[in-house]
Design a protein around this motif. Structure first.
Motif: not given
Ligand SMILES: Nc1ncnc2c1ncn2[C@@H]1O[C@H](COP(=O)(O)OP(=O)(O)O)[C@@H](O)[C@H]1O
Ligand SMILES: [Mg+2]
Lengths: 228, 277
Positions: A1-7, A15, A80-82, A145-146
Motif C-alpha cells: 500500500m502506498v501511503v500518501p504524504k501529509h499536506i 513521523l 487514525a494510523s498516525d 511492515r504492519e
C-alpha cells in the motif's frame, strides 16, 4: 500500500524521523544481542564489550523517541494510523530497550564464563538464542511492515521458548548438583537462558503493539478476556 | 558500512491488514434512506443512507463543498427555502416521514432546531426577546410562561448567570461566544426534539469554543445533536458518532473512536490525517 504524504510536510518529517529512530534502536538491539551471543559462543571478550557499548546508544534513543513521540502528540494531534504509529512507537521503545539490557546481561556473563575453561553445555544455548532472536527480529519486522500475521506468529512462538528455557534450567540445575566445581559456570548459563526467555517476552509485547499499530486491535491478554 | 537501521530496513516491504467493520448505533432519531438533493442540475447529496443515534452527538465532517450543510438542512427541510432544490429519498424523524404531504415544514423546523456558524441575534431585539421570539411567533402570549421558558432556556444554554441582569440589553451587546449560546437558547426555547448545528464554533476563540463544546455535552442527555464541524479535534472531543462526507456521498459512518483510530475507508483516513488523497 502506498501511503500518501501529509499536506503538512513537517508532520511527515516528524513521523519519518520517529520511525527511523525506532528502527535504528531495534537494529542496535539486534546487533547487541547478536554480539553478546557470539561473544559467548566464540569466547570473544571484544564482542562482549561491543555489545555492552551498544546499550548506551539504545538508552539514548529510547529517551529521544519518548521526547519526539510526545512532541508529535502535542503539536500535530495525530489521528487514525498516525496516532496508532506514534502510540506504538512510545510503547515499543521500552521493550527494545529491555532487549538491549538482556544483551548486556548476557555479554557480562559471557565475559565471566570466558575466564574459565570452556563448558560443552554452552551448546544448549544455541537453539534457545536462535529461537529468541528470530522472535525479536520478526516482531520488529511485523511492526515495520504492519504485518499482522507475522505478529501473531511471534506471539504463538513464545510458549516454545518458555519450554526450552525450562528444560535448560532443569538440566543445568542437575549438572550443578553433580559437579560443584562448575557451579558458577552452570549458574551463568541458567541466567543467560533466562535472559533469552525474557527477550521472547519483549518480542511478544512488541508484536502485540505491532498488531495495534496495523489494525488497532488489542490482542493482549486475549485468553484472559475470553475466560471471563 | 551498513548501519543497524539499514539491516532492519532491508527486510521491509509494505502491506497491511484490512481493518474490521464499524459498529452501528442502536436507537435512532433520524432514519435517512437513499436521500439525493439537487440544486438545479447540480447533485449536492448523492444517495445517502444513514441512521442518526438518539441522545448522542453525531458529527458530520468532510471538505468544503462536500454537502455537509445541505445534508444537515435536509433534516429539517430548511434546504427547501433555497429556490430550485429537488430531493429524493426519505427522512424519518422518530419514525415519522418528514416529507409527507401532510407535514407542515414550519412544524418540522420547530421540532428540529438549527444553530448556524454566524450567530445572529436579531439586532433590534433585547437578549430576552431574542430567546422567546420563536414562542411569540407561535402565538404564545402568557408572560409568566414566557419568563419561565426564558430562564430555563438560558440556563440550559449555560448563559443565564452571565446575562440574568442584562436581559433588556440588545442581543448584539454580547460577545461572539455569548451570542452563539444565545442562539442555542433561542433554539431550545421552542423545546425541539433535535438540535442541528452548522459549524457552531468556527467563528469563536478557544475559550468560547470550549464552553459550546461543554454545552453540547450537557445537552445530549436531553437532545439528539447533529453538528457539522471543520475541526477534526472538535469532532473527536464532542461526538459519539462521526459521518464522513466526500463529493456529496457518505463515505463512512461509525463510532467516533473507531473513525479516529482505525477508519475503514482509505478516503476517510487520508482526509482526517491530512494527507493528499
Ligand atoms: N444555493 C445553492 N445553489 C447552488 N449550489 C449550491 C447551493 N448551496 C450549495 N451548493 C452546492 O452544493 C454543494 C454542497 O454545498 P454545501 O452543502 O454547502 O457543502 P459544505 O457545507 O460541505 O461546505 C457545493 O458544491 C455547493 O457549491
Ligand atoms: Mg457548510
Amino acid at each position: 500500500m502506498v501511503v500518501p504524504k501529509h499536506i503538512l510536510g513537517t508532520f511527515d518529517d516528524a513521523l519519518t524521523s520517529l520511525r527511523k529512530d525506532l528502527l535504528m534502536m531495534a537494529g542496535l538491539a539486534e546487533r547487541s544481542l547478536d554480539r553478546a551471543i557470539k561473544g559467548l559462543l566464540q569466547r570473544d571478550d571484544d564482542l562482549c564489550t561491543h555489545a555492552i557499548a551498544d546499550d548506551e546508544e539504545i538508552d539514548q534513543l529510547e529517551k529521544q523517541i519518548d521526547k519526539d513521540g510526545f512532541e508529535i502528540l502535542l503539536r500535530y494531534q495525530p489521528v487514525a494510523s498516525d496516532l496508532r504509529r506514534v502510540i506504538s512507537a512510545i510503547k515499543l521503545s521500552p521493550n527494545i530497550e529491555r532487549v538491549g539490557d538482556q544483551a548486556t546481561n548476557i555479554a557480562k556473563r559471557a565475559r565471566k564464563l570466558n575466564r574459565h575453561p570452556p563448558l560443552p553445555e554452552v551448546q544448549m544455548i544455541v537453539p534457545i538464542q536462535a529461537h529468541a532472536m528470530s522472535m525479536f527480529k520478526d516482531s520488529i519486522n511485523a511492526f515495520a511492515r504492519e504485518n499482522v500475521e507475522l505478529a501473531h506468529s511471534v506471539c504463538s512462538r513464545d510458549k516454545q521458548l518458555d519450554d526450552m528455557n525450562r528444560d535448560a534450567n532443569r538440566k543445568l540445575t542437575e549438572l550443578m548438583m553433580e559437579d560443584r566445581e562448575q557451579l558458577r559456570g552452570y549458574f551463568n548459563l541458567i541466567l543467560i537462558s533466562r535472559a533469552l526467555e525474557r527477550v521472547g517476552d519483549h518480542a511478544t509485547n512488541i508484536a502485540e503493539d505491532a498488531v495495534y499499530a496495523a489494525a488497532a486491535e488489542d490482542i493482549r491478554h486475549k485468553s484472559l478476556a475470553a475466560s471471563v | 558500512m551498513e548501519t543497524p537501521e539499514q539491516t532492519v530496513m532491508e527486510r521491509l516491504e509494505h502491506g497491511s491488514a484490512p481493518p474490521p467493520d464499524a459498529e452501528v448505533p442502536a436507537a435512532h432519531t433520524f432514519e435517512v434512506k437513499n436521500v439525493s438533493i439537487w440544486y438545479g442540475e447540480k447533485l449536492a447529496i448523492d444517495n445517502v443512507t444513514l441512521d442518526v443515534a438518539a441522545n448522542a452527538v453525531t458529527a458530520i465532517i468532510g471538505p468544503s463543498g462536500c454537502g455537509k450543510s445541505t445534508f444537515l438542512r435536509a433534516l429539517n427541510r430548511m434546504h427547501e427555502l433555497t429556490p430550485k432544490t429537488r430531493m429524493e429519498g426519505t427522512v424519518l424523524l422518530n419514525g415519522e416521514d418528514l416529507y409527507s404531504s401532510t407535514v407542515d415544514p414550519a412544524i418540522v423546523r420547530r421540532r428540529v432546531g438549527m444553530v448556524f456558524q454566524k450567530s445572529n441575534p436579531f439586532p433590534t431585539m433585547t437578549i430576552g426577546e431574542n430567546v422567546v421570539i420563536g414562542l411569540r411567533l407561535n402565538g404564545v402570549r402568557n408572560q409568566r410562561f414566557l419568563n419561565e421558558r426564558l430562564e430555563k432556556s438560558l440556563r440550559m444554554a449555560a448563559l443565564w448567570d452571565e446575562v440574568k441582569d442584562d436581559l433588556h440589553k440588545p442581543g448584539t451587546s454580547l460577545s461572539g461566544g455569548q451570542q452563539q449560546r444565545l442562539c442555542i437558547a433561542r433554539a431550545l426555547a421552542v423545546e425541539p426534539e433535535v438540535i442541528l448545528m452548522d459549524e457552531p464554533c468556527s467563528a469563536l476563540d478557544p475559550i468560547a469554543t470550549a464552553k459550546i463544546e461543554e454545552l453540547i455535552y450537557q445537552l445530549k442527555a436531553r437532545y439528539t445533536i447533529v453538528t457539522v464541524t471543520h475541526n477534526m479535534q472538535q469532532a473527536g472531543r464532542v461526538s459519539d458518532y462521526t459521518a464522513f462526507f466526500y463529493l456529496g456521498r457518505l463515505i463512512e459512518y461509525g463510532p467516533t473512536t473507531k473513525i479516529f483510530t482505525n477508519p475503514g475507508e482509505k478516503q476517510t483516513e487520508d482526509y482526517i490525517t491530512g494527507r493528499f488523497g
